[in-house]
Design an enzyme around this catalytic site. Sequence first.
Site, PDB file in Angstrom:
ATOM      1  N   ASP A 173      -7.208   6.887   7.699  1.00 37.02           N
ATOM      2  CA  ASP A 173      -6.742   5.518   7.406  1.00 37.02           C
ATOM      3  C   ASP A 173      -7.372   5.028   6.101  1.00 37.02           C
ATOM      4  O   ASP A 173      -8.438   4.472   6.109  1.00 37.02           O
ATOM      5  CB  ASP A 173      -7.114   4.600   8.568  1.00 37.02           C
ATOM      6  CG  ASP A 173      -6.566   3.207   8.391  1.00 37.02           C
ATOM      7  OD1 ASP A 173      -5.690   3.004   7.529  1.00 37.02           O
ATOM      8  OD2 ASP A 173      -7.036   2.295   9.125  1.00 37.02           O
ATOM      9  N   GLU A 229      -4.872  -3.870   2.191  1.00 38.22           N
ATOM     10  CA  GLU A 229      -4.059  -3.830   3.420  1.00 38.22           C
ATOM     11  C   GLU A 229      -4.891  -4.215   4.621  1.00 38.22           C
ATOM     12  O   GLU A 229      -4.439  -4.906   5.530  1.00 38.22           O
ATOM     13  CB  GLU A 229      -3.481  -2.417   3.603  1.00 38.22           C
ATOM     14  CG  GLU A 229      -2.478  -2.305   4.756  1.00 38.22           C
ATOM     15  CD  GLU A 229      -3.084  -1.922   6.095  1.00 38.22           C
ATOM     16  OE1 GLU A 229      -2.336  -1.847   7.083  1.00 38.22           O
ATOM     17  OE2 GLU A 229      -4.326  -1.701   6.163  1.00 38.22           O
ATOM     18  N   GLU A 230      -6.138  -3.732   4.625  1.00 39.00           N
ATOM     19  CA  GLU A 230      -6.970  -3.900   5.813  1.00 39.00           C
ATOM     20  C   GLU A 230      -7.332  -5.361   6.081  1.00 39.00           C
ATOM     21  O   GLU A 230      -7.712  -5.721   7.177  1.00 39.00           O
ATOM     22  CB  GLU A 230      -8.248  -3.045   5.698  1.00 39.00           C
ATOM     23  CG  GLU A 230      -7.988  -1.546   5.660  1.00 39.00           C
ATOM     24  CD  GLU A 230      -7.514  -0.966   6.999  1.00 39.00           C
ATOM     25  OE1 GLU A 230      -7.262  -1.747   7.928  1.00 39.00           O
ATOM     26  OE2 GLU A 230      -7.384   0.272   7.079  1.00 39.00           O
ATOM     27  N   HIS A 269     -11.010   3.224  12.192  1.00 34.82           N
ATOM     28  CA  HIS A 269     -11.874   2.165  11.638  1.00 34.82           C
ATOM     29  C   HIS A 269     -13.358   2.415  11.923  1.00 34.82           C
ATOM     30  O   HIS A 269     -14.145   1.470  12.031  1.00 34.82           O
ATOM     31  CB  HIS A 269     -11.439   0.776  12.136  1.00 34.82           C
ATOM     32  CG  HIS A 269     -10.192   0.290  11.443  1.00 34.82           C
ATOM     33  ND1 HIS A 269      -9.674  -0.976  11.636  1.00 34.82           N
ATOM     34  CD2 HIS A 269      -9.378   0.894  10.561  1.00 34.82           C
ATOM     35  CE1 HIS A 269      -8.574  -1.122  10.892  1.00 34.82           C
ATOM     36  NE2 HIS A 269      -8.373   0.008  10.235  1.00 34.82           N
TER      37      HIS A 269
END
Length: 471
Positions: free
Chosen positions: A135, A169-170, A285
């Site tokens: 990610d 984005e996060e 994450h």
Amino acid sequence: MIRRFAVASVSLAVVLGCGTLPAVAADSVPAAVTAAAPDVDVTKVKGHLNELSAIAGRNGGNRRSTGQGYRDSVAYVKGRLQAAGYTVTEQPCTSGCTSGAGPNLIAEWPQGDAANVYMFGAHLDGVSAGPGMNDNGSGSAALLENALTLAQQNPTLRNRVRFAWWTDEEQGLNGSDFYVRSLSSADRAKIKAYYNFDMIASTNGGYFVNHITSSAAAPMKAYWDSLGLRPEENTEGAGRSDDYSFEQYGIPTSGYAMGASARKTSAQASKWGGTAGSAYDPCYHRSCDTLTNINTTGLDRASDGIAYTIWQRAVLAETGGCDTAGAVANGGFESGTAPWTGDTGSIGARSGQSAHTGTRFAWLAGYGSTRTESISQTVTVPAGCTRATLNYWLRIDTDESGSTPYDRFTVKADGTTLATLSNADAGSGYVQRSVDLTAYAGRTVTLAFTGTEDSSLQTGFVVDDVSLQSG
Ligand code: DTR
Ligand code: ZN
Ligand code: ZN
């Protein structure tokens, strides 16, 4: 009967293109492509991941949007693209992003019709907790290798291909939101589809396609289907990545994902292998989202499916193919009104008439007063067709009598009338009718259906199930 009051007319126009390279309508799937899509080398994709991992290692172990790890990631991707011949734009995110976030990176291959853009994007930022290899080093690296492969192969393109690596984005899809928001509506309308790649190498992953039944998704799904993977809808990721920014503006979207913190079901484990009851990505994450948190097989399959989709959407259609599937989009009027334009208020499920199949249809005229209604869409007749026929189902009901035509229905291609019917052709139900479009092979034309009434005694023209057939 008088069915409703007011509003203008309906006409159906199909556009058959002429001249050089026909641009394919947004939702249509091209007949065939000149060359098979290339195999994207997964060892090179992993090479990019190694670089991103090293960048995180030099910058406190992460690539979060506000840090040097992100800025170095941008510099790496940019340098590789420029070396391959791309013009690359860094777009600073000046509103809606976290303070201090680095820029978006946009690269377009300067070939093909600039009015038909297919975009492919991935977020390049990660969370603070770790290096963000799945990610979203995975999507970023697969996209970079696809861009380099396109440049190296340099096929003749009919449509435009644009790549994007998103910032922030996060923190809330902020870079992509800024990008779409900043486009003029004219430039936004040129984007025929956006494809997103976020977490495409989950170690316990599944094969998920965004909006899997949509026409945008067709090549993505077709490629994974061809590998026997039986992909499923990406329900976990819905609304949670950058495709959502494009969706908000009505741009068709799709993409691949292998999943995040949701758990694999036993049915999915039977189908795809892996561990039922465990997260698709156990390091989602977390600091353990490192180079060992990568499913190389999944990454390879996604990388190749991206290439397949680029080739399907943008590489010149081969002459000789006559694949008419999808040439008329939404020909059954079942999914909204697009891409029909004109008097689209005539499209729907209305009492007083019924569909030939499904529930919806286009009901042109039928007011009993002077009136014209038209609906149209552009249609590409493949160059390789030695015969092409437009078929449609038409029901005419009228309060007129006798054989004198008072109220008329026409089918036109680029304004040329190819068929005329009238109240004199009324009958009790749907009749299949056809128009020869062979002369338009290799062209994109505006196809129009029009109903016109005189001042009294209604005639309704109900159209359904419009399609282009070879032969
Ligand atoms: N945008 C992802 C969030 C996400 C959550 N579930 C899924 C499933 C598939 C892809 C992405 C996601 C993130 O960056 O965290
Ligand atoms: Zn992500
Ligand atoms: Zn994330």
